[in-house]
Motif scaffolding. Structure first.
Motif, PDB file in Angstrom:
ATOM      1  N   ILE A  44     -11.877   5.517  -9.603  1.00  0.00           N
ATOM      2  CA  ILE A  44     -10.483   5.082  -9.700  1.00  0.00           C
ATOM      3  C   ILE A  44      -9.663   5.627  -8.533  1.00  0.00           C
ATOM      4  O   ILE A  44      -8.869   4.889  -7.932  1.00  0.00           O
ATOM      5  N   VAL A  45      -9.847   6.886  -8.178  1.00  0.00           N
ATOM      6  CA  VAL A  45      -9.116   7.469  -7.047  1.00  0.00           C
ATOM      7  C   VAL A  45      -9.463   6.716  -5.758  1.00  0.00           C
ATOM      8  O   VAL A  45      -8.577   6.383  -4.962  1.00  0.00           O
ATOM      9  N   THR A  46     -10.740   6.422  -5.555  1.00  0.00           N
ATOM     10  CA  THR A  46     -11.166   5.692  -4.357  1.00  0.00           C
ATOM     11  C   THR A  46     -10.517   4.312  -4.302  1.00  0.00           C
ATOM     12  O   THR A  46     -10.011   3.893  -3.248  1.00  0.00           O
ATOM     13  N   LEU A  47     -10.508   3.601  -5.419  1.00  0.00           N
ATOM     14  CA  LEU A  47      -9.894   2.271  -5.462  1.00  0.00           C
ATOM     15  C   LEU A  47      -8.393   2.344  -5.197  1.00  0.00           C
ATOM     16  O   LEU A  47      -7.840   1.512  -4.464  1.00  0.00           O
ATOM     17  N   LEU A  48      -7.737   3.339  -5.762  1.00  0.00           N
ATOM     18  CA  LEU A  48      -6.302   3.500  -5.537  1.00  0.00           C
ATOM     19  C   LEU A  48      -5.999   3.858  -4.089  1.00  0.00           C
ATOM     20  O   LEU A  48      -5.041   3.328  -3.498  1.00  0.00           O
ATOM     21  N   GLN A  49      -6.800   4.732  -3.502  1.00  0.00           N
ATOM     22  CA  GLN A  49      -6.601   5.093  -2.091  1.00  0.00           C
ATOM     23  C   GLN A  49      -6.742   3.864  -1.194  1.00  0.00           C
ATOM     24  O   GLN A  49      -5.937   3.668  -0.276  1.00  0.00           O
ATOM     25  N   GLU A  50      -7.734   3.029  -1.446  1.00  0.00           N
ATOM     26  CA  GLU A  50      -7.925   1.812  -0.660  1.00  0.00           C
ATOM     27  C   GLU A  50      -6.745   0.857  -0.835  1.00  0.00           C
ATOM     28  O   GLU A  50      -6.284   0.256   0.140  1.00  0.00           O
ATOM     29  N   SER A  51      -6.249   0.733  -2.059  1.00  0.00           N
ATOM     30  CA  SER A  51      -5.109  -0.153  -2.322  1.00  0.00           C
ATOM     31  C   SER A  51      -3.849   0.323  -1.614  1.00  0.00           C
ATOM     32  O   SER A  51      -3.116  -0.475  -1.029  1.00  0.00           O
ATOM     33  N   VAL A  52      -3.604   1.624  -1.648  1.00  0.00           N
ATOM     34  CA  VAL A  52      -2.422   2.178  -0.968  1.00  0.00           C
ATOM     35  C   VAL A  52      -2.552   1.987   0.540  1.00  0.00           C
ATOM     36  O   VAL A  52      -1.590   1.607   1.216  1.00  0.00           O
ATOM     37  N   LYS A  53      -3.743   2.229   1.080  1.00  0.00           N
ATOM     38  CA  LYS A  53      -3.977   2.042   2.514  1.00  0.00           C
ATOM     39  C   LYS A  53      -3.708   0.587   2.908  1.00  0.00           C
ATOM     40  O   LYS A  53      -3.042   0.324   3.920  1.00  0.00           O
ATOM     41  N   ASN A  54      -4.196  -0.359   2.119  1.00  0.00           N
ATOM     42  CA  ASN A  54      -3.978  -1.783   2.396  1.00  0.00           C
ATOM     43  C   ASN A  54      -2.505  -2.144   2.300  1.00  0.00           C
ATOM     44  O   ASN A  54      -1.996  -2.913   3.119  1.00  0.00           O
ATOM     45  N   ALA A  55      -1.824  -1.602   1.326  1.00  0.00           N
ATOM     46  CA  ALA A  55      -0.382  -1.882   1.156  1.00  0.00           C
ATOM     47  C   ALA A  55       0.401  -1.337   2.343  1.00  0.00           C
ATOM     48  O   ALA A  55       1.328  -1.996   2.837  1.00  0.00           O
ATOM     49  N   LYS A  56       0.038  -0.146   2.811  1.00  0.00           N
ATOM     50  CA  LYS A  56       0.729   0.441   3.962  1.00  0.00           C
ATOM     51  C   LYS A  56       0.507  -0.387   5.215  1.00  0.00           C
ATOM     52  O   LYS A  56       1.421  -0.569   6.018  1.00  0.00           O
ATOM     53  N   SER A  57      -0.710  -0.896   5.400  1.00  0.00           N
ATOM     54  CA  SER A  57      -0.995  -1.692   6.594  1.00  0.00           C
ATOM     55  C   SER A  57      -0.223  -3.016   6.568  1.00  0.00           C
ATOM     56  O   SER A  57       0.137  -3.540   7.614  1.00  0.00           O
ATOM     57  N   LYS A  58       0.055  -3.544   5.395  1.00  0.00           N
ATOM     58  CA  LYS A  58       0.852  -4.775   5.274  1.00  0.00           C
ATOM     59  C   LYS A  58       2.318  -4.519   5.576  1.00  0.00           C
ATOM     60  O   LYS A  58       3.033  -5.411   5.996  1.00  0.00           O
TER      61      LYS A  58
END
Length: 60
Positions: A44-58
């Motif tokens: 779950i932490v890994t999935l959340l980290q990836e989602s936050v990273k993607n949101a920041k790049s957008k």
């Protein structure tokens, strides 16, 4: 220093958060975590980290 609730107490500096989710979602995540030999928390932490990273790049 706090300790996680598990069979073995593991010291951690990580925050603890309670999440409510449908049983079907939890079951799917547990199976996924087992396939990757991870804990549910780690997945779950890994999935959340990836989602936050993607949101920041957008945002840029």
């Amino acid at each position: 220093m706090t300790f996680t609730q598990s069979a073995k107490a593991v010291p951690t500096n990580l925050s603890k958060t309670m999440v409510y989710m449908p049983d079907e979602l939890k079951e799917a995540l547990v199976k996924w975590a087992k396939r990757e030999n991870r804990s549910l928390s780690n997945l779950i932490v890994t999935l959340l980290q990836e989602s936050v990273k993607n949101a920041k790049s957008k945002d840029n």
